[in-house]
Design a protein around this motif. Structure first.
Motif, PDB file in Angstrom:
ATOM      1  N   GLU A   1       0.870  -1.172   0.000  1.00 15.93           N
ATOM      2  CA  GLU A   1       0.000   0.000   0.000  1.00 15.93           C
ATOM      3  C   GLU A   1       0.909   1.224   0.000  1.00 15.93           C
ATOM      4  OE1 GLU A   1      -3.391   2.419   0.016  1.00 15.93           O
ATOM      5  OE2 GLU A   1      -3.121   0.287  -0.427  1.00 15.93           O
ATOM      6  N   PHE A   2       0.708   2.102  -0.994  1.00 18.08           N
ATOM      7  CA  PHE A   2       1.544   3.288  -1.127  1.00 18.08           C
ATOM      8  C   PHE A   2       0.767   4.524  -0.683  1.00 18.08           C
ATOM      9  CE2 PHE A   2       2.943   0.434  -4.652  1.00 18.08           C
ATOM     10  CZ  PHE A   2       4.161   0.076  -4.094  1.00 18.08           C
ATOM     11  N   LYS A   3       1.395   5.324   0.154  1.00 22.51           N
ATOM     12  CA  LYS A   3       0.810   6.575   0.602  1.00 22.51           C
ATOM     13  C   LYS A   3       1.788   7.708   0.291  1.00 22.51           C
ATOM     14  CE  LYS A   3      -2.832   4.677   2.558  1.00 22.51           C
ATOM     15  NZ  LYS A   3      -4.191   4.853   1.969  1.00 22.51           N
ATOM     16  N   THR A   4       1.332   8.672  -0.488  1.00 26.99           N
ATOM     17  CA  THR A   4       2.171   9.818  -0.816  1.00 26.99           C
ATOM     18  C   THR A   4       2.035  10.880   0.260  1.00 26.99           C
ATOM     19  OG1 THR A   4       1.954   9.407  -3.195  1.00 26.99           O
ATOM     20  CG2 THR A   4       2.642  11.618  -2.529  1.00 26.99           C
ATOM     21  N   MET A   5       3.164  11.336   0.770  1.00 26.40           N
ATOM     22  CA  MET A   5       3.174  12.323   1.841  1.00 26.40           C
ATOM     23  C   MET A   5       2.954  13.714   1.241  1.00 26.40           C
ATOM     24  SD  MET A   5       3.719  10.423   4.571  1.00 26.40           S
ATOM     25  CE  MET A   5       2.509   9.384   3.727  1.00 26.40           C
ATOM     26  N   VAL A   6       1.687  14.038   0.993  1.00 28.33           N
ATOM     27  CA  VAL A   6       1.333  15.296   0.339  1.00 28.33           C
ATOM     28  C   VAL A   6       1.450  16.465   1.304  1.00 28.33           C
ATOM     29  CG1 VAL A   6      -0.462  16.560  -0.892  1.00 28.33           C
ATOM     30  CG2 VAL A   6      -0.198  14.096  -1.268  1.00 28.33           C
TER      31      VAL A   6
ATOM     32  N   LEU B   1       5.588   4.736   2.498  1.00 29.36           N
ATOM     33  CA  LEU B   1       5.328   6.171   2.556  1.00 29.36           C
ATOM     34  C   LEU B   1       6.279   6.869   1.583  1.00 29.36           C
ATOM     35  CD1 LEU B   1       5.192   6.451   6.455  1.00 29.36           C
ATOM     36  CD2 LEU B   1       3.341   5.840   4.886  1.00 29.36           C
ATOM     37  N   TRP B   2       5.708   7.429   0.529  1.00 30.09           N
ATOM     38  CA  TRP B   2       6.502   8.016  -0.541  1.00 30.09           C
ATOM     39  C   TRP B   2       6.574   9.530  -0.360  1.00 30.09           C
ATOM     40  CZ3 TRP B   2      10.141   7.943  -3.837  1.00 30.09           C
ATOM     41  CH2 TRP B   2      10.145   8.692  -5.002  1.00 30.09           C
ATOM     42  N   CYS B   3       7.804  10.059  -0.301  1.00 30.47           N
ATOM     43  CA  CYS B   3       8.045  11.493  -0.151  1.00 30.47           C
ATOM     44  C   CYS B   3       8.635  11.997  -1.473  1.00 30.47           C
ATOM     45  CB  CYS B   3       9.013  11.761   0.997  1.00 30.47           C
ATOM     46  SG  CYS B   3       8.594  10.903   2.539  1.00 30.47           S
ATOM     47  N   PRO B   4       7.792  12.392  -2.433  1.00 27.69           N
ATOM     48  CA  PRO B   4       8.267  12.690  -3.791  1.00 27.69           C
ATOM     49  C   PRO B   4       9.225  13.864  -3.872  1.00 27.69           C
ATOM     50  CG  PRO B   4       5.974  13.369  -3.530  1.00 27.69           C
ATOM     51  CD  PRO B   4       6.332  12.581  -2.310  1.00 27.69           C
ATOM     52  N   ASP B   5       9.034  14.874  -3.010  1.00 23.12           N
ATOM     53  CA  ASP B   5       9.914  16.043  -3.092  1.00 23.12           C
ATOM     54  C   ASP B   5      11.329  15.734  -2.611  1.00 23.12           C
ATOM     55  OD1 ASP B   5       8.590  15.660  -0.691  1.00 23.12           O
ATOM     56  OD2 ASP B   5       8.498  17.772  -0.155  1.00 23.12           O
ATOM     57  N   PHE B   6      11.460  14.702  -1.753  1.00 24.58           N
ATOM     58  CA  PHE B   6      12.782  14.309  -1.271  1.00 24.58           C
ATOM     59  C   PHE B   6      13.301  13.045  -1.960  1.00 24.58           C
ATOM     60  CE2 PHE B   6      10.907  16.572   2.432  1.00 24.58           C
ATOM     61  CZ  PHE B   6      11.827  17.604   2.508  1.00 24.58           C
TER      62      PHE B   6
END
Length: 212
Positions: free
Chosen positions: A117-122, A159-164
């Protein structure tokens, strides 16, 4: 378990979910007040499900900005997860329990015993709560629901942190006591939905059908 291969977020996917108590809402379904009664949010969700079961339209199911971002970022999160763990993720659709009352849409399956399960840290609050402080309690009911309904042994909550360009992975092992507690609460919630469904059915039967 029956499942629908339609793309998540598609019209067919939404149709498959109509009138089904879905994993992303298990946390709301379990909400209780201090006196033990269902919360306002829990009762509202029960009424929405009952309405859909009788062919009605429950409001407020459009994607918000955070959900849209999560959908857009999921392929990147999956790639990062596969690169970090070496696990290959099989994308799947919407699974429905044999009784037809419950359903889940995992972001992927791994081998014969895993789920992802992927959750993007918006939001920054979500980033600091989940990724930094490690508090993933908001997602636990959904994750346990996957293990319950899919009979899997573990789930990787990523937990995906796209900006980092960073991903934080929490491995959640199967916990029979927690799953049994979830199942008990969800069956109780399903009974509340059934009561609202019957109440609405009787009300509709007493009303005249108006021509369009």
């Amino acid at each position: 378990m029956p499942w629908f291969s339609d793309e998540q977020g598609s019209e067919a996917w939404h149709q498959a979910r109509r009138g089904v108590i879905t994993g992303s809402n298990f946390r709301i379904a379990r909400e209780r007040l201090k006196n033990g009664n269902p919360s306002t949010a829990s009762l509202k969700y029960a009424k929405d499900v009952a309405r859909e079961r009788l062919g009605g339209e429950a409001p407020g199911k459009h994607q918000n900005k955070a959900m849209q971002t999560g959908s857009e970022q999921e392929p990147y999160a999956r790639t990062a997860y596969e690169g970090k763990t070496g696990n290959m993720v099989d994308e799947v659709g919407f699974f429905v329990s044999p009784c037809g009352r419950f359903g889940v849409s995992p972001d992927g399956l791994v081998n014969d015993d895993g789920v992802t399960e992927f959750k993007t840290m918006v939001s920054s609050d979500t980033l600091f709560t989940a990724a930094v402080a490690g508090d993933v309690s908001e997602y636990m009911d959904q994750c346990l629901g996957y293990l319950w309904l899919l009979d899997r042994q573990w789930i990787d909550l990523a937990l995906w942190c796209p900006d980092f360009k960073r991903i934080v992975i929490h491995r959640i092992e199967r916990d029979e006591a927690a799953i049994q507690a979830l199942e008990k609460d969800m069956l109780a919630f399903a009974a509340v939905v059934a009561e609202f469904e019957e109440e609405l059915r009787k009300a509709l039967a007493a009303l005249d059908v108006l021509a369009a």
